[in-house]
Design a protein around this motif. Structure first.
Motif, PDB file in Angstrom:
ATOM      1  N   LEU A 182      42.736  46.128  28.305  1.00  0.00           N
ATOM      2  CA  LEU A 182      43.005  45.550  29.641  1.00  0.00           C
ATOM      3  C   LEU A 182      42.739  43.901  29.906  1.00  0.00           C
ATOM      4  O   LEU A 182      43.441  43.566  30.340  1.00  0.00           O
ATOM      5  CB  LEU A 182      43.080  46.465  30.592  1.00  0.00           C
ATOM      6  CG  LEU A 182      43.388  47.736  30.422  1.00  0.00           C
ATOM      7  CD1 LEU A 182      42.952  48.835  31.779  1.00  0.00           C
ATOM      8  CD2 LEU A 182      45.010  47.831  30.423  1.00  0.00           C
ATOM      9  N   GLN A 183      41.373  43.673  29.887  1.00  0.00           N
ATOM     10  CA  GLN A 183      40.981  42.453  29.905  1.00  0.00           C
ATOM     11  C   GLN A 183      39.953  41.865  28.929  1.00  0.00           C
ATOM     12  O   GLN A 183      39.306  42.905  28.402  1.00  0.00           O
ATOM     13  CB  GLN A 183      40.074  42.464  31.334  1.00  0.00           C
ATOM     14  CG  GLN A 183      40.944  42.864  32.483  1.00  0.00           C
ATOM     15  CD  GLN A 183      41.715  41.621  32.975  1.00  0.00           C
ATOM     16  OE1 GLN A 183      41.805  40.647  32.585  1.00  0.00           O
ATOM     17  NE2 GLN A 183      42.819  42.079  33.872  1.00  0.00           N
ATOM     18  N   THR A 184      39.775  40.695  28.743  1.00  0.00           N
ATOM     19  CA  THR A 184      38.808  40.111  27.801  1.00  0.00           C
ATOM     20  C   THR A 184      37.906  39.161  28.570  1.00  0.00           C
ATOM     21  O   THR A 184      38.818  38.233  28.949  1.00  0.00           O
ATOM     22  CB  THR A 184      39.562  39.203  26.512  1.00  0.00           C
ATOM     23  OG1 THR A 184      40.483  40.023  25.927  1.00  0.00           O
ATOM     24  CG2 THR A 184      38.645  38.785  25.635  1.00  0.00           C
ATOM     25  N   LEU A 185      36.689  39.513  28.729  1.00  0.00           N
ATOM     26  CA  LEU A 185      35.958  38.447  29.446  1.00  0.00           C
ATOM     27  C   LEU A 185      35.129  37.952  28.369  1.00  0.00           C
ATOM     28  O   LEU A 185      34.356  38.379  27.712  1.00  0.00           O
ATOM     29  CB  LEU A 185      35.016  39.374  30.464  1.00  0.00           C
ATOM     30  CG  LEU A 185      35.800  40.563  31.127  1.00  0.00           C
ATOM     31  CD1 LEU A 185      34.861  41.427  32.039  1.00  0.00           C
ATOM     32  CD2 LEU A 185      36.675  39.824  32.065  1.00  0.00           C
ATOM     33  N   SER A 186      34.981  36.467  28.562  1.00  0.00           N
ATOM     34  CA  SER A 186      34.120  35.781  27.584  1.00  0.00           C
ATOM     35  C   SER A 186      33.348  34.808  28.360  1.00  0.00           C
ATOM     36  O   SER A 186      33.767  34.245  29.401  1.00  0.00           O
ATOM     37  CB  SER A 186      35.113  35.213  26.619  1.00  0.00           C
ATOM     38  OG  SER A 186      36.123  34.383  27.163  1.00  0.00           O
TER      39      SER A 186
END
Length: 70
Positions: free
Chosen positions: A9-13
């Motif tokens: 659902l989300q990609t956090l980087s």
């Protein structure tokens, strides 16, 4: 991740090639804090994926948790 479908659902980087090492949710489940060897901890909104706070440190950040009264 969607727990029912397994979809991302989300990609956090973080800013560089050092991706987040650990992610910990707050007690309400609406924020997650990630840490990385880029010497930062970051707090994100779970629903939008928006970065809320960036906390810089002098050394690698290997772990972070929310207080009980977050």
């Amino acid at each position: 991740w969607n727990p029912e479908t397994g979809d991302c659902l989300q990609t956090l980087s973080h800013d560089n090639v050092l991706s987040p090492q650990v992610g910990t949710f707050n007690h309400r489940g609406n924020q997650v804090i990630t840490v990385s060897k880029d010497r930062s901890a970051r707090i994100w909104d779970v629903t939008t994926g928006k970065l809320l706070f960036r906390l810089q440190h002098q050394n690698w950040v290997l772990q972070a948790v929310f207080a009980q009264d977050d």
